[in-house]
Design a protein around this motif. Structure first.
Motif, mmCIF file in Angstrom:
data_model
loop_
_atom_site.group_PDB
_atom_site.id
_atom_site.type_symbol
_atom_site.label_atom_id
_atom_site.label_comp_id
_atom_site.label_asym_id
_atom_site.label_seq_id
_atom_site.Cartn_x
_atom_site.Cartn_y
_atom_site.Cartn_z
ATOM 1 N N GLU A 203 0.712 -1.002 -0.005
ATOM 2 C CA GLU A 203 -0.082 0.022 0.073
ATOM 3 C C GLU A 203 0.912 1.465 -0.123
ATOM 4 N N PHE A 204 2.143 1.245 0.183
ATOM 5 C CA PHE A 204 3.067 2.168 0.484
ATOM 6 C C PHE A 204 3.388 2.484 -1.133
ATOM 7 N N GLY A 205 3.277 1.622 -2.068
ATOM 8 C CA GLY A 205 3.275 1.843 -3.342
ATOM 9 C C GLY A 205 4.958 2.526 -3.673
ATOM 10 N N TYR A 206 4.898 3.680 -4.602
ATOM 11 C CA TYR A 206 6.039 4.082 -5.143
ATOM 12 C C TYR A 206 6.914 4.844 -4.047
ATOM 13 N N LYS A 207 6.250 5.274 -2.969
ATOM 14 C CA LYS A 207 6.961 5.771 -1.949
ATOM 15 C C LYS A 207 8.200 4.844 -1.224
ATOM 16 N N LEU A 208 7.714 3.674 -1.610
ATOM 17 C CA LEU A 208 8.992 2.807 -0.884
ATOM 18 C C LEU A 208 10.446 2.826 -1.463
ATOM 19 N N GLU A 209 10.370 3.651 -2.966
ATOM 20 C CA GLU A 209 11.640 3.623 -3.459
ATOM 21 C C GLU A 209 12.609 4.456 -2.907
ATOM 22 N N VAL A 210 12.052 5.613 -1.975
ATOM 23 C CA VAL A 210 13.055 6.349 -1.265
ATOM 24 C C VAL A 210 14.063 5.495 -0.048
ATOM 25 N N LEU A 211 13.514 4.449 0.058
ATOM 26 C CA LEU A 211 14.077 3.736 1.161
ATOM 27 C C LEU A 211 15.442 3.220 0.555
ATOM 28 N N ARG A 212 15.844 3.290 -0.921
ATOM 29 C CA ARG A 212 17.052 2.328 -1.400
ATOM 30 C C ARG A 212 18.238 2.708 -0.645
ATOM 31 N N GLN A 213 18.292 4.049 -0.865
ATOM 32 C CA GLN A 213 19.455 4.666 -0.220
ATOM 33 C C GLN A 213 19.844 4.358 1.034
ATOM 34 N N PRO A 214 18.669 4.699 2.080
ATOM 35 C CA PRO A 214 19.065 4.654 3.356
ATOM 36 C C PRO A 214 19.151 2.880 3.781
ATOM 37 N N LEU A 215 18.677 2.036 3.138
ATOM 38 C CA LEU A 215 18.880 0.806 3.440
ATOM 39 C C LEU A 215 20.259 0.274 2.960
ATOM 40 N N GLU A 216 20.946 0.971 2.114
ATOM 41 C CA GLU A 216 22.246 0.644 1.747
ATOM 42 C C GLU A 216 23.248 1.807 2.372
ATOM 43 N N ASP A 217 23.100 2.834 2.662
ATOM 44 C CA ASP A 217 24.090 3.676 3.061
ATOM 45 C C ASP A 217 23.893 3.940 4.663
ATOM 46 N N ARG A 218 22.916 3.447 5.301
ATOM 47 C CA ARG A 218 22.587 3.621 6.780
ATOM 48 C C ARG A 218 22.353 5.240 7.159
ATOM 49 N N GLN A 219 22.218 6.030 6.069
ATOM 50 C CA GLN A 219 21.844 7.445 6.380
ATOM 51 C C GLN A 219 20.799 7.919 5.031
ATOM 52 N N VAL A 220 20.325 9.097 5.276
ATOM 53 C CA VAL A 220 19.830 9.709 4.147
ATOM 54 C C VAL A 220 20.170 11.102 3.834
ATOM 55 N N THR A 221 20.485 11.277 2.779
ATOM 56 C CA THR A 221 20.581 13.004 2.609
ATOM 57 C C THR A 221 19.525 13.783 1.699
ATOM 58 N N ILE A 222 19.373 14.923 2.309
ATOM 59 C CA ILE A 222 18.164 15.593 1.771
ATOM 60 C C ILE A 222 18.753 16.740 1.155
ATOM 61 N N SER A 223 18.794 16.956 0.000
ATOM 62 C CA SER A 223 19.099 18.172 -0.900
ATOM 63 C C SER A 223 17.942 19.426 -1.022
ATOM 64 N N ARG A 224 18.376 20.610 -0.745
ATOM 65 C CA ARG A 224 17.554 21.697 -0.944
ATOM 66 C C ARG A 224 18.550 22.653 -1.557
#
Length: 504
Positions: A310-331
């Motif tokens: 049910e999360f659908g396409y939103k799950l794709e944002v988990l790819r980097q955190p699951l690999e790198d154990r951190q998330v980078t947010i760019s603005r």
């Protein structure tokens, strides 16, 4: 007259020094706030004016200019009320300016002069300590949080006039007593216990392996099979957090303003279970001024995603955190990195109706509907999950039987022993568990014998494992060996790890 007061701004999970400069001069009455303030900071001039008047103090009648330096750093929130008020008082000669040297101030002022809670106290106190400041003036309700940082005086402030009297040596406020902090070993009650779950012994074994190495898990089964209950019990079989982990998690919750009253230090590993309607920013963090999302709030704990498709396409944002154990947010203003070292536990039904393959209740979904439902979860995401396990319907006899399975505490003892072996193995590195190993560590630390080499070669061909899956299977087999107390990874350890990938 010019006065300066130290304060800070939050940038991600860290605090940056902000110098509040107040200049009082003759002229037409006016209050100007400069230094890239947001609306809440601009409104502080009204709160400060009213708080001073209602506390029996005087606001200068001429022109007052307030500068928040550095001017190119955005300032937000009401935490600048207290340092601005102190700067105004020092600039007008009502308190000695030298009394503010070596100190940092944070706090929101109410119109009657009382000092209210603000977020980010822990990183602010840490910054003050690292800069060599001697003391921090913080709201009394936040003093316990600030006192988690050693070697710095914490002055709890309940009212502006009380702080003025303290600075004038009329009525000194006692430094916060750190002995009032709760002991780190004290932990709140469990969400659930393994002994509460009837049957599902093979699932409990899979979760034990996952907890021992901090591996990601996917559970698929019909409604009511116990997936949610097992996930909630997961926190209690994880090892207790060390003090540095507690501080790491507490810092995240301090910035997110999610610390509960009376609990300045988080003792139990986080368990986050966002609803599938959550936004991208809510899941990974974001906003115009980025704040940590659910994956960072689950740092060092468990992120439980129920009804995964049910999360659908939103799950794709988990790819980097699951690999790198951190998330980078760019603005446009820059990039911020938040920690995201969590265990993912995903639960899903086998089909939209939930009963595909169920031996009792027939499935009402067409094959095309089932295919579309499962395709909502991409292959690359599934490839990043180490353990895939089916959770079948619980038999009536097991459900009504009196036999109780092992408690979470008994399982946690074995998990802790496996983690202790990993701690010794990774001594001197940043790694904490087998799941944290990279390709280089896998090649250096995991050596297979001839039987194991033959088994993994056959599995690579038959299961069509990717290079990522290959390394994840090796890390999982290393965890299974640690649970057994074995120094070497044997073929049977590898076989159990492979069976958890068979359903992908």
């Amino acid at each position: 007259m010019l006065a300066k007061v130290n304060s800070c701004a939050l940038v991600g999970l860290d605090a940056t020094l902000v110098e509040v400069e107040v200049y009082s001069a003759k002229g037409m009455p006016a209050i100007t706030v400069v230094g890239l303030p947001d609306a809440a900071v601009k409104e502080s001039r009204e709160r400060v004016w009213a708080a001073l008047r209602n506390s029996g103090l005087t606001f200068p009648g001429g022109r007052v200019t307030i500068n928040l330096a550095p001017a190119d750093l955005r300032k937000e929130g009401p935490a600048y009320d207290l340092p601005i008020a102190l700067g105004v008082l020092a600039a007008s000669g009502q308190i000695p300016a030298d009394a503010l040297e070596g100190a940092l101030a944070l706090g929101e002022l109410s119109l009657d002069g009382s000092v209210r809670h603000v977020c980010g106290i822990l990183p602010a106190a840490h910054m003050a300590q690292s800069l060599g400041l001697e003391r921090v003036f913080v709201p009394a309700v936040d003093a316990a949080e600030a006192s988690l940082i050693p070697d710095i005086e914490v002055i709890p402030v309940e009212h502006l006039i009380a702080l003025v009297e303290h600075l004038l040596d009329v009525d000194v406020i006692p430094t916060f007593d750190r002995s009032r902090l709760p002991e780190p070993e004290a932990a709140p009650g469990a969400l659930a216990d393994f002994s509460d779950v009837k049957g599902q012994e093979h699932v409990k074994r899979a979760l034990e392996v996952a907890a021992a190495g901090s591996h990601n898990v996917s559970m698929v089964g019909p409604p009511g099979a116990g997936k949610t209950l097992l996930s909630r019990a997961m926190v209690e079989i994880l090892p207790r957090m060390a003090l540095d982990e507690m501080l790491e998690v507490t810092r995240i919750y301090s910035v997110a303003d999610l610390l509960s009253d009376g609990t300045p230090l988080i003792h139990q590993r986080p368990f986050r279970a966002p609803h599938h309607t959550i936004s991208h920013a809510g899941l990974v963090g974001g906003g115009s001024w980025p704040r940590p999302g659910e994956i960072s709030l689950a740092h060092r704990g468990v992120l439980f995603l129920d009804e995964l498709p049910e999360f659908g396409y939103k799950l794709e944002v988990l790819r980097q955190p699951l690999e790198d154990r951190q998330v980078t947010i760019s603005r446009a203003s820059g990039a911020m990195t938040f920690p995201a070292n969590f265990m993912l536990i995903a639960a899903a039904n086998p089909c939209p109706c939930g009963y595909y393959g169920d031996p009792v209740k027939p499935c009402t979904c067409s094959q095309s509907t089932i295919t579309r439902y499962r395709q909502r979860i991409s292959g690359p995401l599934l490839d990043r999950i180490d353990i895939h396990v089916e959770v079948p319907r619980v038999d009536f006899d097991k459900l009504t039987g009196d036999q109780r399975s092992e408690s979470s505490e008994a399982v946690r003892v074995r998990v802790q022993a496996a983690r202790d072996r990993q701690t010794q193995r990774f001594a001197g590195t940043q790694l904490l568990s087998n799941a944290d190993m990279g390709t280089r560590e896998v090649q250096q630390l995991i050596k297979l014998d001839a039987e194991g080499e033959a088994l993994i070669r056959s599995a690579m061909r038959q299961l069509q494992l990717s290079a990522r899956a290959y390394h994840r299977v090796l890390k999982l087999s290393r965890t299974i060996a640690d649970l057994e107390g074995s120094d070497a990874v044997r073929a049977h350890h590898l076989a159990e790890a492979l069976q958890y990938r068979a359903g992908v």
